[in-house]
Structures are given as C-alpha cells and as structure tokens.
Design a protein around this motif. Sequence first.
Motif, short mmCIF file in Angstrom:
data_model
loop_
_atom_site.label_atom_id
_atom_site.label_comp_id
_atom_site.label_asym_id
_atom_site.label_seq_id
_atom_site.Cartn_x
_atom_site.Cartn_y
_atom_site.Cartn_z
N VAL A 114 0.80 -1.23 0.00
CA VAL A 114 0.00 0.00 0.00
C VAL A 114 0.83 1.28 0.00
CG1 VAL A 114 -1.89 -1.17 1.22
CG2 VAL A 114 -0.22 0.18 2.53
N VAL A 115 2.15 1.17 0.20
CA VAL A 115 2.97 2.37 0.29
C VAL A 115 3.00 3.11 -1.04
CG1 VAL A 115 5.16 1.24 -0.33
CG2 VAL A 115 5.17 3.25 1.17
N GLU A 116 3.06 4.44 -0.97
CA GLU A 116 3.04 5.27 -2.18
C GLU A 116 4.39 5.22 -2.89
OE1 GLU A 116 2.17 9.90 -3.56
OE2 GLU A 116 2.52 9.43 -1.45
N TYR A 117 4.36 5.08 -4.23
CA TYR A 117 5.57 5.01 -5.03
C TYR A 117 5.61 6.03 -6.16
CZ TYR A 117 8.34 1.16 -3.23
OH TYR A 117 9.17 0.39 -2.45
N GLY A 118 4.65 6.91 -6.20
CA GLY A 118 4.61 7.91 -7.26
C GLY A 118 3.21 8.46 -7.37
N ARG A 119 3.00 9.34 -8.30
CA ARG A 119 1.68 9.95 -8.47
C ARG A 119 0.67 8.91 -8.94
NH1 ARG A 119 -0.65 14.89 -8.63
NH2 ARG A 119 -2.23 15.34 -10.20
N GLY A 120 -0.19 8.48 -8.02
CA GLY A 120 -1.19 7.47 -8.35
C GLY A 120 -0.67 6.05 -8.35
N VAL A 121 0.57 5.83 -7.91
CA VAL A 121 1.19 4.51 -7.93
C VAL A 121 1.39 4.03 -6.49
CG1 VAL A 121 3.17 3.14 -8.67
CG2 VAL A 121 2.39 5.07 -10.07
N PHE A 122 0.81 2.89 -6.16
CA PHE A 122 0.88 2.37 -4.80
C PHE A 122 1.24 0.88 -4.81
CE2 PHE A 122 -1.60 6.16 -4.33
CZ PHE A 122 -1.29 6.65 -3.06
N GLY A 123 2.11 0.50 -3.91
CA GLY A 123 2.44 -0.91 -3.73
C GLY A 123 3.58 -1.39 -4.61
N ALA A 124 4.22 -2.47 -4.16
CA ALA A 124 5.41 -3.00 -4.81
C ALA A 124 5.15 -3.46 -6.25
CB ALA A 124 5.96 -4.17 -4.00
N GLU A 125 4.03 -4.12 -6.49
CA GLU A 125 3.76 -4.65 -7.83
C GLU A 125 3.57 -3.53 -8.85
OE1 GLU A 125 3.27 -7.79 -10.62
OE2 GLU A 125 4.00 -7.77 -8.55
N ALA A 126 2.75 -2.56 -8.51
CA ALA A 126 2.52 -1.43 -9.42
C ALA A 126 3.80 -0.64 -9.63
CB ALA A 126 1.42 -0.53 -8.86
N ALA A 127 4.59 -0.45 -8.57
CA ALA A 127 5.84 0.30 -8.68
C ALA A 127 6.85 -0.43 -9.56
CB ALA A 127 6.43 0.52 -7.29
N SER A 128 6.96 -1.73 -9.39
CA SER A 128 7.92 -2.51 -10.19
C SER A 128 7.58 -2.43 -11.67
CB SER A 128 7.90 -3.97 -9.73
OG SER A 128 8.25 -4.08 -8.37
N ARG A 129 6.31 -2.50 -11.98
CA ARG A 129 5.90 -2.43 -13.38
C ARG A 129 5.98 -0.99 -13.92
NH1 ARG A 129 4.00 -7.27 -14.92
NH2 ARG A 129 3.36 -8.74 -13.30
N HIS A 130 5.70 -0.02 -13.06
CA HIS A 130 5.74 1.39 -13.46
C HIS A 130 7.15 1.83 -13.80
CE1 HIS A 130 4.52 5.62 -13.56
NE2 HIS A 130 5.48 5.91 -12.68
N TYR A 131 8.13 1.44 -12.98
CA TYR A 131 9.49 1.92 -13.16
C TYR A 131 10.38 0.98 -13.98
CZ TYR A 131 8.40 5.47 -9.67
OH TYR A 131 7.84 6.55 -9.01
N PHE A 132 10.16 -0.34 -13.85
CA PHE A 132 11.09 -1.29 -14.47
C PHE A 132 10.43 -2.31 -15.39
CE2 PHE A 132 12.87 -0.21 -10.19
CZ PHE A 132 13.90 0.59 -10.65
N ARG A 133 9.10 -2.28 -15.47
CA ARG A 133 8.34 -3.21 -16.33
C ARG A 133 8.61 -4.67 -15.98
NH1 ARG A 133 6.05 -0.09 -20.19
NH2 ARG A 133 7.07 1.90 -20.69
#
Length: 240
Positions: free
Chosen positions: A171-190
């Motif tokens: 649930v932690v915030e990783y960017g504008r509208g991006v939350f959680g490890a899975e979404a962050a991993s795909r958002h930044y590194f695909r």
Amino acid sequence: MTRTRKGGKAGTGRGWIKWLFLGPLLVVLLVQLYFFLQICWWTRFNPSSTSFMREQLSALRETNPDAAIKQQWVPYSRISNHLKRAVIASEDANFSGHDGVDWEALQKAYEKNNKKHKVVGGGSTITQQLAKNLFLSGSRSYLRKGQELVIAYMLETVMEKQRILEIYLNVVEYGRGVFGAEAASRHYFRVAAANLTVGQAAKLAVMLPNPRFYDRHRDTNYLARRTNLIMNRMNSAELP
C-alpha cells in the motif's frame, strides 16, 4: 418546593458540564475502537484502499475525473526479498526488533525539528508509516504523530511483523497514483515485484521518502549515491 427546583437546575447544569468534558473523550475512544477493529479485520483480509490512496485519488480527479489508482495486491511470497531487505535497510533497520516505535530515532527527529523550528523529520518506523498510510493524512503535526504512535502499537499488538511488512509493501506510495510494490515494479522497471534485481529494489526503497519527486526525477546524483549505499546495507537487513 423552591429549594427542590434550584437543586434540579443546579444538577442539570452540572450534567451539561460533565458531558462537555466526557463527550469529546468518548468520541476519541470510539475512534480508537474503530481503528482497532479495522486492524483486527486486516489480520486476515487485505485492505482495499487506504487514507493516502483516497486522498490522492481525490486530488487526481480534480483535473481528470476518470483518474484511477495503480495498485495490485501480491502476497508476501511474491515480493522480492531484495525489496524487503532494501526497504528495511533504508527505512527501518531495527524493524524486526522494535515494538513499533524507535524511540531513539524519534528523539533525534525531535531535536532536529526543534533546531529547524518546524517539523522536518518524523523518525517513523515502517509500522508507524503503515499506521499513517492506512488511517491518517500527510500533514505534519505532533497531534497526528501521537495518533500515529497509538495506531502503531495497535498494529504491533495484533499483527505479526511479516503481516505488517506485507501490507506496507502493498500500500505504500511510489509515485503519483502509484501504490504498492507490484505497481511500482511495473511502473518503473516493467517487471513483476517478484523479479526485482538488487539494484532495482534498492532504488525503489530510496524513493520512498519522496516518491512523487523521484517519479519525475529518476536519475539524480543523490538517488544514485543513496541506492549504492542501501545495496551495501541490504545483506545485514533482518527479514521477519
């Protein structure tokens, strides 16, 4: 008869004064009970959203009514151990050993805030950050910090450390509208959160204190230096 009426009026007056003090206390206790019951529920069921998510979604929809939060829950076993170690090394080196609050870190933050004459650091543990994300706002005040401490102790009383870390990473915030490890991993590194490399995990951990800034500035010198430092510390991070 006259004396009886006066006594009745005096008693009524004292009753209002009593509730003037007891009413707010009762409200505070009911709020704490709500927090505690919600935490008990989350020991077995995953949170569908958090206070931070709802706050950011509301802000996003001010400019885009169709905006949505990027977040996908993944179980603890499907989050790279590299990321778990990196987050602990970066955010809370004593995570496995404390009871939810690192008083030494809080003391250092208090001294720093007094020196700057404003709240510039919180000294928060992973548990405290989770408490804030789940229930509170991003505002900085000692009143909010006090509520954060209470919720942190509730979390540590009811949940295992592994469950606290699992929820935090989801649930932690990783960017504008991006939350959680899975979404962050795909958002930044695909890649999936399970497949993060040591370097990728360290970089995500370093972004946590200011994720929206680093979402826009992904290659700063500080980010590179701090990432290397966390990579060197990861092996000493103890997983729950």
